[in-house]
Design a protein around this motif. Structure first.
Motif, PDB file in Angstrom:
ATOM      1  N   ALA A   1     -39.968 -50.833  86.303  1.00  0.00           N
ATOM      2  CA  ALA A   1     -40.434 -50.581  84.936  1.00  0.00           C
ATOM      3  C   ALA A   1     -40.992 -49.166  84.815  1.00  0.00           C
ATOM      4  O   ALA A   1     -40.729 -48.458  83.825  1.00  0.00           O
ATOM      5  N   GLU A   2     -41.752 -48.727  85.806  1.00  0.00           N
ATOM      6  CA  GLU A   2     -42.298 -47.367  85.786  1.00  0.00           C
ATOM      7  C   GLU A   2     -41.189 -46.324  85.821  1.00  0.00           C
ATOM      8  O   GLU A   2     -41.212 -45.336  85.081  1.00  0.00           O
ATOM      9  N   ARG A   3     -40.188 -46.546  86.668  1.00  0.00           N
ATOM     10  CA  ARG A   3     -39.067 -45.598  86.779  1.00  0.00           C
ATOM     11  C   ARG A   3     -38.278 -45.532  85.479  1.00  0.00           C
ATOM     12  O   ARG A   3     -37.888 -44.442  85.016  1.00  0.00           O
ATOM     13  N   LEU A   4     -38.016 -46.684  84.877  1.00  0.00           N
ATOM     14  CA  LEU A   4     -37.244 -46.712  83.637  1.00  0.00           C
ATOM     15  C   LEU A   4     -38.003 -46.043  82.501  1.00  0.00           C
ATOM     16  O   LEU A   4     -37.418 -45.318  81.689  1.00  0.00           O
ATOM     17  N   ALA A   5     -39.293 -46.288  82.421  1.00  0.00           N
ATOM     18  CA  ALA A   5     -40.116 -45.668  81.374  1.00  0.00           C
ATOM     19  C   ALA A   5     -40.086 -44.153  81.484  1.00  0.00           C
ATOM     20  O   ALA A   5     -40.104 -43.445  80.466  1.00  0.00           O
ATOM     21  N   ALA A   6     -40.026 -43.638  82.698  1.00  0.00           N
ATOM     22  CA  ALA A   6     -39.984 -42.185  82.886  1.00  0.00           C
ATOM     23  C   ALA A   6     -38.676 -41.587  82.376  1.00  0.00           C
ATOM     24  O   ALA A   6     -38.634 -40.422  81.965  1.00  0.00           O
ATOM     25  N   HIS A   7     -37.601 -42.377  82.390  1.00  0.00           N
ATOM     26  CA  HIS A   7     -36.299 -41.891  81.921  1.00  0.00           C
ATOM     27  C   HIS A   7     -36.071 -42.156  80.434  1.00  0.00           C
ATOM     28  O   HIS A   7     -35.249 -41.477  79.811  1.00  0.00           O
ATOM     29  N   ALA A   8     -36.737 -43.127  79.876  1.00  0.00           N
ATOM     30  CA  ALA A   8     -36.477 -43.524  78.486  1.00  0.00           C
ATOM     31  C   ALA A   8     -37.026 -42.477  77.517  1.00  0.00           C
ATOM     32  O   ALA A   8     -38.035 -41.823  77.794  1.00  0.00           O
ATOM     33  N   PRO A   9     -36.392 -42.324  76.358  1.00  0.00           N
ATOM     34  CA  PRO A   9     -36.846 -41.322  75.393  1.00  0.00           C
ATOM     35  C   PRO A   9     -38.075 -41.763  74.613  1.00  0.00           C
ATOM     36  O   PRO A   9     -38.387 -42.963  74.531  1.00  0.00           O
ATOM     37  N   GLY A  10     -38.773 -40.784  74.029  1.00  0.00           N
ATOM     38  CA  GLY A  10     -39.890 -41.081  73.137  1.00  0.00           C
ATOM     39  C   GLY A  10     -40.939 -41.937  73.805  1.00  0.00           C
ATOM     40  O   GLY A  10     -41.344 -41.706  74.948  1.00  0.00           O
ATOM     41  N   ASP A  11     -41.387 -42.960  73.075  1.00  0.00           N
ATOM     42  CA  ASP A  11     -42.455 -43.827  73.578  1.00  0.00           C
ATOM     43  C   ASP A  11     -41.930 -45.181  74.061  1.00  0.00           C
ATOM     44  O   ASP A  11     -42.658 -46.167  74.071  1.00  0.00           O
ATOM     45  N   LEU A  12     -40.672 -45.225  74.499  1.00  0.00           N
ATOM     46  CA  LEU A  12     -40.117 -46.475  75.018  1.00  0.00           C
ATOM     47  C   LEU A  12     -40.613 -46.654  76.455  1.00  0.00           C
ATOM     48  O   LEU A  12     -39.913 -46.372  77.432  1.00  0.00           O
ATOM     49  N   SER A  13     -41.826 -47.132  76.570  1.00  0.00           N
ATOM     50  CA  SER A  13     -42.517 -47.154  77.855  1.00  0.00           C
ATOM     51  C   SER A  13     -42.647 -48.542  78.458  1.00  0.00           C
ATOM     52  O   SER A  13     -43.264 -48.703  79.516  1.00  0.00           O
ATOM     53  N   HIS A  14     -42.105 -49.558  77.814  1.00  0.00           N
ATOM     54  CA  HIS A  14     -42.204 -50.929  78.308  1.00  0.00           C
ATOM     55  C   HIS A  14     -40.814 -51.564  78.376  1.00  0.00           C
ATOM     56  O   HIS A  14     -39.928 -51.219  77.586  1.00  0.00           O
ATOM     57  N   VAL A  15     -40.652 -52.516  79.311  1.00  0.00           N
ATOM     58  CA  VAL A  15     -39.364 -53.170  79.480  1.00  0.00           C
ATOM     59  C   VAL A  15     -39.544 -54.680  79.592  1.00  0.00           C
ATOM     60  O   VAL A  15     -40.501 -55.162  80.193  1.00  0.00           O
TER      61      VAL A  15
END
Length: 470
Positions: free
Chosen positions: A107-121
């Protein structure tokens, strides 16, 4: 007595046994009533790199990378080792009341790649359940906000979003709904953004204007207070690798923002390297969605995993609402599966360790070589982006119902390709190419040469049999 699967000796068992067992016991995806539960499809016995070996022992380039998913290639020892090691450490935990380390780290790795504020999965088991989750989240969000009428979902003709009930209701491919029920009252569909099929005499910019105005008119007609979400694949994959006009997605996003409509980018295919990025929405299309759905390439097909990236702004609005006890009653037994998440972490390592750069470096050559097939009379257009492309054949340019001939064209090209060493995914008259991202320039040359020869063979057959004038 039931047949015992011998993994070590599976390739030696041959196609006959595999096909016979399948015909006797398997219900395959997308069957027709006349052969449902009694259909034998071609067996694939093994894979290595960009190649698979079929039941007859033929070594084939895996043109579709399985189903848009084997991004880092077949037989990657490091992924197999992760599968084994994680299974031995922790094979499963219930996401209802526990958490595992791989899911949190991913989840941390994906949040770092996602655009804007998409910080949760929110993790799912695949693309269909990812889309279903995004839609249910939209419904929950609007219920909590006191807007139970704001639920209409806008999708597009030609799009594909899954096989679960609500996700399948969004699909806009011809014939998908002929015999299947769907939630028609919850969905509105816009025109397909396919520049190749735009009206004669209309520029691509004018075509884009028309598409945007169609959405604006729908919002005015239905009312923004009733429309909850707009969902779009950045590139329509199963619809034929439809690359929309320049600026189309950003302008649709603007309309959504103006009317408080959630924009869901369905990146089940375009994420995890297919376009040279982990997520393509912002990096490739300049788009910051409210949610991104993903699956397929997140584990390169080595384990079923999907998910939804969700804007922290949306989650915060729920936390600040007057209904703190409202429950998002949605979950899956295999959400946050430790094995899937561990595989995804190692898969990300591989992508970040030069493979994304390789895709960016080789994509231009891939598209250019495939584009050369447009010189063949049967080919109407070759289009694509990154390492995904479609060769659309147009045999019947006159009839209003070219399906019969289109099906014949697709079957013949598919057969010839397999004879010459290439596995394709024929979509009626379209050959879709999305090979493993590890493909080399020499292997691209082999793939194009096989396609060229196979299309020529199909043309010759159609002319000889009087089905096509050339």
């Amino acid at each position: 007595m039931a047949a015992k699967l011998d993994i070590a000796n599976a390739p030696q068992n041959g196609a006959g046994e595999t096909s016979a067992l399948a015909e006797k016991h398997l219900v395959q995806p997308w069957p027709v009533a006349g052969s449902i539960g009694a259909e034998a499809r071609g067996a694939i016995e093994s894979g290595d790199g960009i190649y698979v070996v079929d039941g007859e022992g033929r070594r084939l380039i895996d043109g579709p990378a399985g189903m848009w998913c084997v991004n880092v290639g077949h037989r990657r020892a490091e992924l197999a080792e992760v599968l084994h090691d994680q299974a031995m450490a922790l094979s499963y935990n219930s996401p209802w009341y526990t958490t595992n380390q791989p899911s949190a780290a991913l989840a941390e790795r994906l949040a770092a790649h996602a655009p804007g504020d998409l910080s949760h999965v929110f993790y799912t088991t695949g693309g269909s359940s990812a889309v279903e989750t995004a839609l249910r989240f939209m419904q929950f969000l609007n219920n909590v906000r006191g807007r139970p009428e704001k639920k209409l979902i806008v999708s597009r003709q030609g799009g594909y979003h899954g096989s679960t009930y609500l996700s399948a209701s969004l699909n806009g491919r011809p014939r998908d709904h002929d015999w299947m029920d769907s939630a028609t009252d919850q969905v509105a569909k816009l025109a397909c953004p396919n520049p190749f099929r735009r009206p004669a005499g209309q520029s691509e910019a004018e075509f884009c204007d028309r598409l945007v105005e169609e959405f604006r008119a729908l919002i005015e007609e239905r009312g923004p207070e009733r429309i909850g979400a707009f969902i779009a694949e950045p590139i329509m994959a199963s619809g034929g690798v439809i690359v929309p006009p320049e600026g189309y997605l950003r302008r649709m996003r603007t309309l959504c923002s103006e009317h408080d409509i959630l924009f869901i980018a369905d990146e089940v295919v375009t994420a995890f390297g297919r376009l040279g990025e982990v997520f393509a929405s912002k990096a490739v299309f300049g788009l910051e969605p409210d949610m991104i759905t993903f699956a397929k390439g997140v584990t390169s097909g080595y384990f079923p995993l999907g998910g939804v990236m969700i804007s922290s702004r949306l989650l915060e609005s729920l936390r600040q609402s007057n209904h703190s006890d409202a429950m998002f009653a949605h979950g899956l037994t295999y959400s946050s599966h430790p094995i899937g998440c561990a595989v995804a972490l190692r898969n990300l390592d591989i992508l970040e360790d030069g493979l994304l750069d390789h895709v960016k470096a080789i994509s231009g050559y891939f598209q250019k070589r495939l584009k050369s097939l447009e010189s063949l009379p049967l080919v109407g257009e070759v289009r694509g982006m990154g390492l995904m492309a479609c060769i659309e054949c147009v045999a019947d340019r006159v009839s209003n119902n070219p399906l019969t001939l289109d099906l014949e064209v697709g079957k013949r090209i598919d057969r010839h390709c397999q004879e010459l060493g290439l596995l394709v995914r024929p979509l009626i008259n379209m050959c879709v190419m999305s090979p493993p991202l590890t493909i080399s320039t020499a292997q691209i040359g082999d793939m194009v040469a096989i396609l060229d020869a196979s299309i020529r063979r199909a043309m010759d057959e159609l002319v000889r049999e009087g089905l096509w004038k050339g």
